[in-house]
Design a protein around this motif. Sequence first.
Motif, PDB file in Angstrom:
ATOM      1  N   MET A  43      26.750  46.024  47.739  1.00 12.40           N
ATOM      2  CA  MET A  43      28.149  45.093  47.957  1.00 12.40           C
ATOM      3  C   MET A  43      29.148  45.989  46.962  1.00 12.40           C
ATOM      4  O   MET A  43      29.024  47.022  46.556  1.00 12.40           O
ATOM      5  N   ALA A  45      32.863  45.262  45.160  1.00 12.65           N
ATOM      6  CA  ALA A  45      33.723  44.253  44.613  1.00 12.65           C
ATOM      7  C   ALA A  45      35.321  44.848  44.576  1.00 12.65           C
ATOM      8  O   ALA A  45      35.487  45.916  44.002  1.00 12.65           O
ATOM      9  N   ASP A  48      40.591  42.497  41.660  1.00 17.94           N
ATOM     10  CA  ASP A  48      40.811  41.155  41.203  1.00 17.94           C
ATOM     11  C   ASP A  48      42.280  40.969  40.734  1.00 17.94           C
ATOM     12  O   ASP A  48      42.889  41.786  40.298  1.00 17.94           O
ATOM     13  N   TYR A  52      37.280  36.534  38.181  1.00 16.93           N
ATOM     14  CA  TYR A  52      36.148  36.078  39.084  1.00 16.93           C
ATOM     15  C   TYR A  52      34.913  35.698  38.381  1.00 16.93           C
ATOM     16  O   TYR A  52      34.206  36.219  37.363  1.00 16.93           O
ATOM     17  N   THR A  54      31.370  34.196  38.098  1.00 18.55           N
ATOM     18  CA  THR A  54      29.992  34.692  38.930  1.00 18.55           C
ATOM     19  C   THR A  54      29.120  33.404  38.873  1.00 18.55           C
ATOM     20  O   THR A  54      27.654  33.605  38.954  1.00 18.55           O
ATOM     21  N   ARG A  85      37.849  40.069  46.666  1.00 14.73           N
ATOM     22  CA  ARG A  85      36.664  39.479  47.495  1.00 14.73           C
ATOM     23  C   ARG A  85      35.503  40.431  47.024  1.00 14.73           C
ATOM     24  O   ARG A  85      35.722  41.614  46.238  1.00 14.73           O
ATOM     25  N   ARG A  86      34.247  40.094  47.404  1.00 10.31           N
ATOM     26  CA  ARG A  86      33.038  40.363  47.135  1.00 10.31           C
ATOM     27  C   ARG A  86      32.401  40.621  48.498  1.00 10.31           C
ATOM     28  O   ARG A  86      32.176  39.527  49.061  1.00 10.31           O
TER      29      ARG A  86
END
Length: 228
Positions: A43, A45, A48, A52, A54, A85-86
């Motif tokens: 993925m 990351a 930000d 964020y 988790t 977004r992730r």
Amino acid sequence: MYVERTSRLGGAVVWTDSPSRPGAGRVLPDGCMDLLWNEGRLMVAGPDTRAYVTEGVSGSWAGLRFFPGQAPGFLGVPAHELRDRRVDLAELWSPAVVRRLTARVNAADDPASGLEEVVLERAAEVGRTDPVLRQVVEALEAGRAVAVTADELGLGARQLHRKSLAAFGYGPKTLARVLRLQRALALARDGVPFAETAARTGYSDQAHLARDVRDLAGLSLGELLGGR
């Protein structure tokens, strides 16, 4: 437990994290983007603008945290498209390529080293990051004003803003604010009193520091330092 080391890619950091207890984690804005591995999944990351959280995400993690401005060249995607977004890497690259890379990382002695090898190979193909981007980061980290930074680098305000959106995911004023937060946290963690921390990092006063920390991190400075 979270562990990190300096990467062979200049300015980057390789890290692993195996949470020892359930509950929410908190990733603070730092101007960076990460390539992530989580239980056999790759993925990305994005940058930000707020902490964020988790909560609900489990398993072992590994990542390579790029120096601010490095990741878009590696990914071939402007940073602002990934802001806050992730996403799965397969959303950005060919699924067939991602399957091959995932298999490589999974077969490595450890996922963090596998990620680093993938990134080093790709970095050699795409070439160097624009050196002006590092100069922007260094100037803002040193506390220079955005206008002064633009003048020193021979950039117009709009040109700097466009470069910043593509490289960092947001404008230079937001980047400066995020970098100032990180400077303040580093001082406070070293035991510097909050009022002195505020003065040394360019906040107007301790209350200004407190508001900015609450806005960007979602907790008070005391709560952050207490590990909550």
